[in-house]
Scaffold this motif. Structure first.
Motif, short mmCIF file in Angstrom:
data_model
loop_
_atom_site.label_atom_id
_atom_site.label_comp_id
_atom_site.label_asym_id
_atom_site.label_seq_id
_atom_site.Cartn_x
_atom_site.Cartn_y
_atom_site.Cartn_z
N GLN A 2 0.64 -1.46 0.19
CA GLN A 2 0.34 -0.31 0.29
C GLN A 2 0.80 1.12 -0.09
N TYR A 3 2.00 0.88 0.27
CA TYR A 3 3.11 2.17 -0.16
C TYR A 3 3.96 2.20 -0.94
N LEU A 4 3.76 1.01 -2.30
CA LEU A 4 4.67 1.61 -3.34
C LEU A 4 4.50 2.63 -4.03
N ASP A 5 5.53 3.80 -4.13
CA ASP A 5 5.44 4.53 -5.01
C ASP A 5 4.68 6.06 -4.60
N LYS A 6 4.85 5.83 -3.36
CA LYS A 6 4.16 6.76 -2.57
C LYS A 6 5.20 8.30 -2.47
N ASN A 7 4.49 9.33 -1.88
CA ASN A 7 5.08 10.10 -1.14
C ASN A 7 6.33 10.84 -1.68
#
Length: 296
Positions: A212-217
């Motif tokens: 759910q955090y991949l390629d974020k922020n």
């Protein structure tokens, strides 16, 4: 408000950049020692953590060696574009510095996003993400081509009329800000800060391998870019760091060249030239998906 319109010289800007760059390294090293003591107090200090941290600083040294080899060319390109193609003349003032920092941060967002979406670029940026730990030393974990890609994203600022020294200062400030984000010591900051600025919490998400955090922020200083462009994720589940497959090495030379070693191996084993071309331009997830299909 008169302060923001005070004229500055190129020497003033250069001195400020050197001052920030050199003294902040001292501050970062001090914070790193405090972090290590915290790990020791919590009985989380391990040989792997120590080896990984040492490797991070060695990759910084290797990166600085690469920068030294290309520095004159890098600086020369900015001055050539500024001297011959700028569309306006912007004064050297605190106001233009502030504007340049904001625009440089936006440029960094898109550069950072590109590094995650292009196979050739990811091969250098994956080094930064490859550590299974998360502390100040990870901020200094560099790949061999990390100096190359910023050129294309910051150069438009020279076209706009920002003096190259202001651009270089803005680059330093964007990078220095992010150094402090590489820590598990700071949890979450007050909501107004979390809403506007990139924080350790937001950056932990960026380094995560959780689906759910991949390629974020991707943000540098301002998390508002991620909120505007749909790449924001809030830290909720426990973060797991690193990349797939894991390097499983604290040898700094193995770490430093790991991304391009893997890419070179993929290119050699590729079934066609079309496949090789796609390895270079498509996101790293594409190569992983192809490997999974071949196993079915």
């Amino acid at each position: 408000m008169e302060f923001f319109t005070l004229p500055l010289s190129a020497d003033d800007v250069w001195w400020l950049e050197v001052f920030i760059d050199e003294w902040f390294l001292v501050i970062a090293l001090s914070l790193f020692i405090i972090e290590m003591l915290r790990y020791a107090f919590k009985k989380q200090f391990t040989k792997n953590l120590l080896g990984d941290s040492i490797a991070n600083f060695v990759t910084l040294g290797l990166f600085m060696l690469m920068v030294a080899l290309v520095a004159l060319t890098y600086v020369g390109v900015f001055f050539y574009v500024y001297d011959n193609f700028r569309i306006t003349d912007l004064p050297l003032t605190p106001w233009t510095i502030l504007c340049c920092i904001v625009l440089a941060d936006l440029a960094y967002y898109w550069e950072h996003r590109f590094l995650h979406k292009n196979g050739f670029a990811w091969a250098t940026h994956t080094v930064h993400h490859s550590s299974p730990h998360f502390n100040i030393s990870v901020a200094y974990r560099h790949g061999p081509m990390d100096w190359f890609f910023p050129l294309f994203f910051y150069l438009p600022l020279a076209l706009m009329g920002f003096h190259p020294f202001i651009i270089f200062l803005a680059e330093v400030i964007v990078q220095v800000f992010q150094t402090l984000l590489h820590t598990e010591t700071v949890k979450k900051l007050p909501r107004p800060i979390e809403a506007i600025f990139n924080t350790p919490s937001h950056h932990r998400v960026h380094h995560a391998t959780n689906k759910q955090y991949l390629d974020k922020n991707y943000a540098g200083i301002f998390i508002i870019w991620d909120r505007l462009f749909g790449t924001f994720a809030r830290e909720e589940a426990e973060v797991k760091y690193g990349v797939f497959p894991r390097i499983n090495s604290v040898n700094p030379f193995t770490v430093f060249f790991s991304g391009y070693t893997k890419l070179f191996r993929q290119l050699i084993q590729a079934p066609s030239w079309t496949y090789r071309f796609k390895l270079l331009i498509k996101p790293p997830i594409w190569a992983w998906q192809q490997e999974q299909k071949s196993k079915e």
